[in-house]
Design an enzyme around this catalytic site. Structure first.
Site, PDB file in Angstrom:
ATOM      1  N   ARG A 129       0.714  -0.993   0.106  1.00 25.74           N
ATOM      2  CA  ARG A 129       0.043  -0.053  -0.066  1.00 25.74           C
ATOM      3  C   ARG A 129       0.990   1.319  -0.144  1.00 25.74           C
ATOM      4  O   ARG A 129       1.102   1.994   1.016  1.00 25.74           O
ATOM      5  CB  ARG A 129      -0.940  -0.052   1.187  1.00 25.74           C
ATOM      6  CG  ARG A 129      -1.802  -1.412   1.393  1.00 25.74           C
ATOM      7  CD  ARG A 129      -2.768  -1.635   0.218  1.00 25.74           C
ATOM      8  NE  ARG A 129      -3.869  -0.658   0.001  1.00 25.74           N
ATOM      9  CZ  ARG A 129      -4.906  -0.881   0.706  1.00 25.74           C
ATOM     10  NH1 ARG A 129      -5.027  -1.902   1.625  1.00 25.74           N
ATOM     11  NH2 ARG A 129      -6.011  -0.150   0.493  1.00 25.74           N
ATOM     12  N   GLN A 134      -0.917   2.917  -5.849  1.00 23.14           N
ATOM     13  CA  GLN A 134      -2.448   3.276  -5.769  1.00 23.14           C
ATOM     14  C   GLN A 134      -3.067   3.243  -7.010  1.00 23.14           C
ATOM     15  O   GLN A 134      -4.062   2.812  -7.224  1.00 23.14           O
ATOM     16  CB  GLN A 134      -2.441   5.118  -5.442  1.00 23.14           C
ATOM     17  CG  GLN A 134      -2.181   5.531  -4.109  1.00 23.14           C
ATOM     18  CD  GLN A 134      -2.292   6.770  -3.820  1.00 23.14           C
ATOM     19  OE1 GLN A 134      -2.316   7.656  -4.632  1.00 23.14           O
ATOM     20  NE2 GLN A 134      -2.204   7.245  -2.504  1.00 23.14           N
ATOM     21  N   ASP A 137      -4.040  -0.591  -7.092  1.00 23.23           N
ATOM     22  CA  ASP A 137      -5.024  -1.073  -6.093  1.00 23.23           C
ATOM     23  C   ASP A 137      -6.301  -1.570  -6.078  1.00 23.23           C
ATOM     24  O   ASP A 137      -7.479  -0.720  -5.849  1.00 23.23           O
ATOM     25  CB  ASP A 137      -4.805   0.273  -4.973  1.00 23.23           C
ATOM     26  CG  ASP A 137      -5.194  -0.294  -3.484  1.00 23.23           C
ATOM     27  OD1 ASP A 137      -5.663  -1.372  -3.307  1.00 23.23           O
ATOM     28  OD2 ASP A 137      -4.997   0.612  -2.538  1.00 23.23           O
ATOM     29  N   SER A 140      -8.840  -1.252  -3.069  1.00 19.93           N
ATOM     30  CA  SER A 140      -9.361  -0.021  -2.941  1.00 19.93           C
ATOM     31  C   SER A 140     -10.467   0.438  -3.933  1.00 19.93           C
ATOM     32  O   SER A 140     -11.682   0.727  -3.554  1.00 19.93           O
ATOM     33  CB  SER A 140      -8.449   1.137  -2.955  1.00 19.93           C
ATOM     34  OG  SER A 140      -7.582   1.230  -1.884  1.00 19.93           O
ATOM     35  N   TYR A 233      -3.531   0.769   9.002  1.00 19.31           N
ATOM     36  CA  TYR A 233      -4.375  -0.290   9.678  1.00 19.31           C
ATOM     37  C   TYR A 233      -4.463  -0.073  11.178  1.00 19.31           C
ATOM     38  O   TYR A 233      -3.643   0.580  11.876  1.00 19.31           O
ATOM     39  CB  TYR A 233      -4.164  -1.654   9.494  1.00 19.31           C
ATOM     40  CG  TYR A 233      -4.014  -1.806   7.704  1.00 19.31           C
ATOM     41  CD1 TYR A 233      -5.462  -1.983   7.214  1.00 19.31           C
ATOM     42  CD2 TYR A 233      -3.087  -2.228   6.894  1.00 19.31           C
ATOM     43  CE1 TYR A 233      -5.459  -2.143   5.754  1.00 19.31           C
ATOM     44  CE2 TYR A 233      -2.983  -2.435   5.612  1.00 19.31           C
ATOM     45  CZ  TYR A 233      -4.177  -2.389   4.971  1.00 19.31           C
ATOM     46  OH  TYR A 233      -4.215  -2.698   3.710  1.00 19.31           O
TER      47      TYR A 233
END
Length: 371
Positions: A129, A134, A137, A140, A233
């Site tokens: 991540r 991005q 991903d 997501s 997280y």
């Protein structure tokens, strides 16, 4: 004159998982793969459930095959959404690459087939991540669709309006919606519930999410427990912290009409947040939509893939929310996949750079970059 090596073949077969409507390639990404020098082989009908006709793939330069077997026989790189069944993995070319949401450790037969064929497997759920990753991903992009669809499902199941309405029969107060978890799915659920006119609260044990929740026009529910962890997280709560969180959340749930629960940790069972005693304290007619159903559920009473009623409270455990928005979900997923495979498809050939941490940390088993 030395002849150029034949272009590699990128293959896509129809998904076989029950209820799966997405596809790992679209005409847009197919055209870009062809431009990059790849030959694209697609099973007929692979994109039809997502709204992509075979003719559109042909126009984008793909070659259609009448069966999955002929695609598997030809593919140097196979793109998928869900993991192929072991029989299909055993049909793949030895040393071929497999890219998708694979979860190789979740099934012994699957991992054995992968090893037997010497496949280069890239489970995209393992993608680091990082800022650079991005655009690749998939977790997501698919979570965004899931959060949107979860809110529409909650509105459908709730025996009440979401917005405040002034009618000839009097004023109808807005529904109170609580979204648990402020990841991509949770934030999308908050935004969608707000657009539907509900009074929305967001809860997350990471206090840094307050600003994101409030930026969407929702209220941050502060239960006095912080679980900030590494990598964005949450860390595991202590027994005392969990007990205090549960006590305060149970008291608050008595005022809530709809709960959309999205708390999940990749690769681990979903945290258990809503106990049966908490559900028993909710108002009759309340609704819980548990996005974490597939990994065990945030609610103790969730039954994955089913919608049940317990003491007047409706509890939905959908496992195919992203698939319910298959067209846009597939467009986002396919772009993520294209960006990832572009790391190792160069001029129509495979070129793995194991010094690239995105490849080295995503491939299963993980490879240490060379010195």
């Amino acid at each position: 004159m030395t002849e150029a090596p034949p272009a590699l073949t990128v293959g896509v077969t129809a998904e076989t998982a029950p209820g799966e409507r997405r596809v790992a390639i679209t005409p847009e990404t197919c055209r870009k793969l062809v431009t990059a020098g790849a030959r694209v082989a697609i099973e007929r009908g692979a994109g039809s459930l997502a709204g992509f006709a075979d003719e559109a793939f042909v126009e984008a330069g793909a070659h259609l095959h009448d069966s999955a077997d002929t695609v598997l026989d030809a593919a140097d790189v196979l793109l998928c959404v869900r993991p192929p069944v072991p029989e299909r993995l055993m049909r793949m070319r030895e040393g071929a690459a497999l890219v998708g949401l694979i979860a190789p450790d979740a099934d012994a037969e699957r991992s054995a087939a992968i090893r037997a064929r010497g496949l280069h497997v890239f489970p995209l759920e393992r993608l680091p991540r990082t800022t650079r990753a991005q655009s690749m991903d998939v977790l997501s992009s698919q979570a965004g669709m899931a959060g949107y669809k979860a809110t529409l499902l909650a509105a459908q199941l709730a025996p009440r309006f979401f917005p405040m309405l002034t009618t000839a029969a009097g004023t109808i107060r807005p529904s109170r919606v609580l979204v648990i978890g402020a990841g991509v799915a949770g934030l999308q659920a908050i935004a969608t519930a707000r657009r539907l006119g509900a009074q929305v609260e967001g809860f997350d044990v990471r206090p840094e999410t307050r600003e994101q929740i409030e930026s969407l026009g929702a209220r941050f529910l502060d239960l006095g427990v912080s679980a900030s962890g590494e990598g964005g997280y949450a860390r595991a709560l202590t027994d005392e912290e969990r007990a205090e969180q549960q006590r305060r959340l149970a008291a608050h749930l008595r005022q809530v009409d709809v709960v959309i629960s999205t708390a999940a940790v990749p690769g681990r069972p979903a945290p258990r947040i809503l106990g049966s005693d908490m559900v028993a304290g909710m108002k009759p007619g309340s609704v819980i939509v548990d996005l974490a159903a597939e990994s065990g559920g945030n609610c103790e009473l969730t039954s994955p893939g089913e919608t049940i009623e317990h003491g007047g409270v409706t509890i939905a455990g959908p496992v195919d929310l992203a698939s319910r928005g298959a067209l846009h979900a597939s467009e986002m997923y396919a772009r993520n996949v294209l960006n990832f495979v572009s790391l190792f498809i160069r001029d129509g050939q495979l070129a793995y750079d194991w010094d690239d941490e995105l490849l080295a940390r995503t491939v299963w088993p993980e490879r240490a970059p060379t010195a």
